[in-house]
Design a protein around this motif. Structure first.
Motif, PDB file in Angstrom:
ATOM      1  N   PHE A 328       0.836  -1.203   0.000  1.00  8.33           N
ATOM      2  CA  PHE A 328       0.000   0.000   0.000  1.00  8.33           C
ATOM      3  C   PHE A 328       0.870   1.253   0.000  1.00  8.33           C
ATOM      4  N   SER A 329       0.321   2.323  -0.544  1.00 14.08           N
ATOM      5  CA  SER A 329       1.057   3.586  -0.662  1.00 14.08           C
ATOM      6  C   SER A 329       0.891   4.402   0.621  1.00 14.08           C
ATOM      7  N   LEU A 330       1.474   3.891   1.687  1.00 13.04           N
ATOM      8  CA  LEU A 330       1.377   4.540   2.996  1.00 13.04           C
ATOM      9  C   LEU A 330       2.669   5.313   3.244  1.00 13.04           C
ATOM     10  N   PRO A 372       5.918   1.522  -3.162  1.00 14.90           N
ATOM     11  CA  PRO A 372       5.652   0.139  -2.761  1.00 14.90           C
ATOM     12  C   PRO A 372       6.007  -0.839  -3.874  1.00 14.90           C
ATOM     13  N   ALA A 373       6.489  -2.014  -3.492  1.00 17.85           N
ATOM     14  CA  ALA A 373       6.890  -3.023  -4.475  1.00 17.85           C
ATOM     15  C   ALA A 373       5.690  -3.607  -5.207  1.00 17.85           C
ATOM     16  N   SER A 374       4.572  -3.727  -4.501  1.00 22.92           N
ATOM     17  CA  SER A 374       3.344  -4.263  -5.091  1.00 22.92           C
ATOM     18  C   SER A 374       2.231  -3.246  -4.863  1.00 22.92           C
ATOM     19  N   PRO A 375       2.233  -2.153  -5.613  1.00 21.11           N
ATOM     20  CA  PRO A 375       1.366  -1.014  -5.303  1.00 21.11           C
ATOM     21  C   PRO A 375      -0.111  -1.319  -5.460  1.00 21.11           C
ATOM     22  N   PRO A 376      -0.960  -0.582  -4.736  1.00 22.45           N
ATOM     23  CA  PRO A 376      -2.409  -0.765  -4.869  1.00 22.45           C
ATOM     24  C   PRO A 376      -2.871  -0.405  -6.271  1.00 22.45           C
ATOM     25  N   HIS A 377      -3.904  -1.118  -6.731  1.00 15.91           N
ATOM     26  CA  HIS A 377      -4.422  -0.894  -8.075  1.00 15.91           C
ATOM     27  C   HIS A 377      -5.805  -1.521  -8.181  1.00 15.91           C
ATOM     28  N   ARG A 378      -6.499  -1.155  -9.212  1.00 13.40           N
ATOM     29  CA  ARG A 378      -7.828  -1.712  -9.459  1.00 13.40           C
ATOM     30  C   ARG A 378      -7.715  -3.205  -9.743  1.00 13.40           C
ATOM     31  N   LEU A 379      -8.605  -3.977  -9.160  1.00 10.37           N
ATOM     32  CA  LEU A 379      -8.577  -5.425  -9.297  1.00 10.37           C
ATOM     33  C   LEU A 379      -8.808  -5.841 -10.754  1.00 10.37           C
ATOM     34  N   ASP A 380      -7.957  -6.739 -11.241  1.00 11.55           N
ATOM     35  CA  ASP A 380      -8.059  -7.231 -12.615  1.00 11.55           C
ATOM     36  C   ASP A 380      -7.968  -8.757 -12.590  1.00 11.55           C
ATOM     37  N   ALA A 392     -18.586  -9.518   7.036  1.00 13.81           N
ATOM     38  CA  ALA A 392     -19.598  -9.036   7.972  1.00 13.81           C
ATOM     39  C   ALA A 392     -19.905  -7.576   7.653  1.00 13.81           C
ATOM     40  N   LYS A 393     -21.134  -7.195   7.877  1.00 13.20           N
ATOM     41  CA  LYS A 393     -21.544  -5.832   7.566  1.00 13.20           C
ATOM     42  C   LYS A 393     -20.934  -4.831   8.542  1.00 13.20           C
ATOM     43  N   TYR A 394     -20.644  -5.282   9.767  1.00 14.59           N
ATOM     44  CA  TYR A 394     -20.118  -4.374  10.784  1.00 14.59           C
ATOM     45  C   TYR A 394     -18.783  -4.917  11.306  1.00 14.59           C
ATOM     46  N   ASP A 395     -17.793  -4.847  10.450  1.00 14.46           N
ATOM     47  CA  ASP A 395     -16.439  -5.306  10.757  1.00 14.46           C
ATOM     48  C   ASP A 395     -15.529  -4.088  10.815  1.00 14.46           C
ATOM     49  N   PRO A 396     -14.968  -3.748  11.991  1.00 16.76           N
ATOM     50  CA  PRO A 396     -14.123  -2.562  12.080  1.00 16.76           C
ATOM     51  C   PRO A 396     -12.724  -2.763  11.499  1.00 16.76           C
ATOM     52  N   THR A 397     -12.347  -4.001  11.197  1.00 14.62           N
ATOM     53  CA  THR A 397     -11.004  -4.287  10.694  1.00 14.62           C
ATOM     54  C   THR A 397     -10.947  -4.257   9.171  1.00 14.62           C
ATOM     55  N   THR A 398     -11.833  -4.990   8.534  1.00 15.29           N
ATOM     56  CA  THR A 398     -11.944  -4.955   7.070  1.00 15.29           C
ATOM     57  C   THR A 398     -13.352  -4.469   6.735  1.00 15.29           C
ATOM     58  N   PRO A 399     -13.507  -3.187   6.467  1.00 18.20           N
ATOM     59  CA  PRO A 399     -14.839  -2.596   6.302  1.00 18.20           C
ATOM     60  C   PRO A 399     -15.660  -3.271   5.211  1.00 18.20           C
ATOM     61  N   TYR A 400     -16.943  -3.346   5.457  1.00 18.18           N
ATOM     62  CA  TYR A 400     -17.857  -3.898   4.465  1.00 18.18           C
ATOM     63  C   TYR A 400     -17.758  -3.131   3.142  1.00 18.18           C
ATOM     64  N   ALA A 401     -17.458  -1.846   3.223  1.00 20.82           N
ATOM     65  CA  ALA A 401     -17.314  -1.039   2.009  1.00 20.82           C
ATOM     66  C   ALA A 401     -16.228  -1.599   1.099  1.00 20.82           C
ATOM     67  N   TRP A 402     -15.216  -2.223   1.672  1.00 21.24           N
ATOM     68  CA  TRP A 402     -14.156  -2.805   0.850  1.00 21.24           C
ATOM     69  C   TRP A 402     -14.671  -4.022   0.080  1.00 21.24           C
ATOM     70  N   ALA A 403     -15.479  -4.845   0.711  1.00 20.80           N
ATOM     71  CA  ALA A 403     -16.052  -5.993   0.018  1.00 20.80           C
ATOM     72  C   ALA A 403     -16.956  -5.534  -1.124  1.00 20.80           C
ATOM     73  N   VAL A 404     -17.755  -4.505  -0.860  1.00 20.12           N
ATOM     74  CA  VAL A 404     -18.628  -3.959  -1.896  1.00 20.12           C
ATOM     75  C   VAL A 404     -17.807  -3.426  -3.066  1.00 20.12           C
ATOM     76  N   ASN A 405     -16.672  -2.800  -2.765  1.00 21.30           N
ATOM     77  CA  ASN A 405     -15.841  -2.249  -3.827  1.00 21.30           C
ATOM     78  C   ASN A 405     -15.167  -3.347  -4.639  1.00 21.30           C
ATOM     79  N   ILE A 406     -14.776  -4.441  -3.985  1.00 23.53           N
ATOM     80  CA  ILE A 406     -14.231  -5.580  -4.723  1.00 23.53           C
ATOM     81  C   ILE A 406     -15.267  -6.089  -5.725  1.00 23.53           C
ATOM     82  N   LYS A 407     -16.514  -6.214  -5.262  1.00 21.49           N
ATOM     83  CA  LYS A 407     -17.591  -6.654  -6.138  1.00 21.49           C
ATOM     84  C   LYS A 407     -17.792  -5.666  -7.285  1.00 21.49           C
ATOM     85  N   ARG A 408     -17.697  -4.384  -6.992  1.00 16.19           N
ATOM     86  CA  ARG A 408     -17.886  -3.347  -8.003  1.00 16.19           C
ATOM     87  C   ARG A 408     -16.772  -3.383  -9.058  1.00 16.19           C
ATOM     88  N   GLN A 409     -15.554  -3.696  -8.624  1.00 18.12           N
ATOM     89  CA  GLN A 409     -14.425  -3.721  -9.548  1.00 18.12           C
ATOM     90  C   GLN A 409     -14.451  -4.942 -10.474  1.00 18.12           C
TER      91      GLN A 409
END
Length: 455
Positions: A328-330, A372-380, A392-409
């Motif tokens: 990640f680009s942190l 970063p050696a393996s930089p973040p990018h749109r899923l292909d 889980a819909k209410y997960d404070p560690t891996t937000p549900y929004a991330w799962a929705v975005n994976i599906k969207r990509q």
């Protein structure tokens, strides 16, 4: 098991065509019984340290395997990773998480990813003693944190050797395919939890045609930038707190039942300012209570500040420097950038004041040089089959929004199964989540889109 992962394996033969590494025929892994787990087999796999230099230095990776208990109906290999990063996949493969039917039909195999377990584990946590606050309030505080981090990075790299610079998710994905070849499998199934989903995504991108099935449980979105890396987690932490407060409102067993939970929380934060661990300690413990979830403990935290010792995987603090910071680009370059990122956390999380994990990982990467050696990018994953994403819909560690975005990509290549409840890691939460995943792994059936919450 940690003492047992010492069986030898013939090297994977590589040839180079057009500048890219390609695998030739692979020898079988020499498996040996695990002395401390009679149901398991242990082995090692030799792979290139640097996959861009396939004829260069090699390293040994540790593996664990639980053979299919019904070999006549064996479906193949299920590669697994518990995430962290820092969790031992070799040990996870021998765990009791999976249902009897999955254990019957698959050889379950785990590879300790680079820098973890018995795959040249990074051990640098002691170097972090004396760390300045990861919540700097001024230029001087940021400068102190930056210098501390640089010192830790330099000493950890020196102590760990070259593996430190070759532990990103792209390298792990190559290792997984080397294991597939060594096992003699045309295709594999994969099950990744939490950070193990990053490895899964990278494998599906690079080797989609080698995937039979893939489950990404509690998914980390590898496309997010630093702002969303901390901001999405901060918002998810507040969502999880609101769910806890609603439970208190309707549950007599909650010690705060009948009170204004939000007001009680704010009062507890004020009290904590004068207690050991302070306000931030209370915030961090609340994060773990919501992550479980353990709502009785969350209520006790507010009422009587019942603190407990919490810990991640044994070498998580070390591995994240070599893995998360390279996936990640942190790269927070100065105090002004930090202020903007912190302001975004507080804007999206007025209750929890941000995310313990998102903030901790982002600030741990302050001072890491280069991109970063393996930089973040749109899923292909165009070459992959249908992948099951579970969250889980209410997960404070891996937000549900991330799962929705994976599906969207990747709408054609993914199916999203939502657990309507709480906490981190969804597979074992209910008969619905477990059954949906098992049906997918066993029969490639896409499950229903939702599983109800289990109190």
């Amino acid at each position: 098991m940690r003492r047992a992962l010492a069986a030898s394996v013939a090297a994977v033969v590589l040839v180079v065509t057009g500048g890219a590494a390609h695998a030739g025929p692979a020898s079988s892994i020499a498996w040996a019984p695990c002395p401390d787990n009679p149901d398991g087999e242990c082995g090692t796999l030799s792979v290139p340290l640097d996959w861009k230099k396939p004829r260069g230095e090699r390293i040994d990776l540790a593996l664990g395997r639980h053979r299919a208990t019904d070999p006549a109906r064996r479906l193949g290999v299920l590669m697994v990773d518990p995430g962290g990063p820092g969790g031992s996949a070799a040990e996870f493969a021998l765990s009791g998480l999976f249902s009897p039917e999955v254990r019957a039909r698959f050889d379950i195999v785990g590879i300790d990813s680079r820098g973890t377990g018995n795959s040249l584990a990074l051990r640098c946590a002691d170097l972090m003693d004396g760390q300045p606050s990861i919540y700097p309030e001024d230029e001087a505080g940021f400068a102190a944190l930056l210098q501390h981090n640089k010192n830790v990075l330099a000493k950890c790299r020196e102590r760990s050797g070259p593996i430190f610079d070759h532990a990103d998710s792209a390298a792990v994905a190559q290792d997984v395919d080397a294991a597939r070849r060594a096992l003699g499998e045309r295709k594999i199934s994969y099950f990744g939890l939490s950070y193990g989903t990053v490895y899964g995504q990278m494998y599906a991108e690079k080797f989609g045609g080698k995937v039979r099935a893939m489950v990404l449980d509690s998914v980390v979105d590898h496309s997010v930038d630093a702002r969303r890396f901390v901001g999405d987690r901060a918002a998810a932490a507040d969502d999880a707190f609101r769910e806890f407060a609603s439970w208190c409102d309707r549950t007599a067993d909650c010690v705060l039942h009948g009170q204004d939970v939000r007001a009680a929380w704010e009062a507890a934060l004020v009290r904590a300012d004068g207690e050991p661990g302070g306000r931030q300690g209370l915030l961090d413990h609340m994060y773990f209570a919501l992550r479980g979830p353990d709502w009785l403990w969350a209520a006790d935290l507010i009422a009587v500040q019942t603190l407990r010792t919490q810990a991640f995987e044994p070498n998580y603090e070390s591995v994240r420097l070599a893995t998360v910071c390279q996936d990640f680009s942190l790269r927070i370059r100065n105090f002004q950038e930090y202020q903007r990122l912190r302001a975004e956390e507080l804007r999206r999380s007025p209750i929890m004041r941000g995310s313990f994990l998102g903030h901790d990982e982002a600030t741990a990467c302050i001072g890491v040089p280069g991109p970063p050696a393996s930089p973040p990018h749109r899923l292909d994953i165009a070459d992959a089959p249908k992948i099951l994403v579970l969250n889980a819909k209410y997960d404070p560690t891996t937000p549900y929004a991330w799962a929705v975005n994976i599906k969207r990509q990747a709408p054609r290549n993914t199916a999203l199964l939502t657990y309507e409840g709480w906490g981190h890691i969804a597979y074992p939460r209910s008969a619905c989540t477990r059954g949906g995943v098992d049906d997918y792994l066993l029969d490639l059936k896409t499950p229903a889109v939702s599983c109800p919450a289990v109190p």
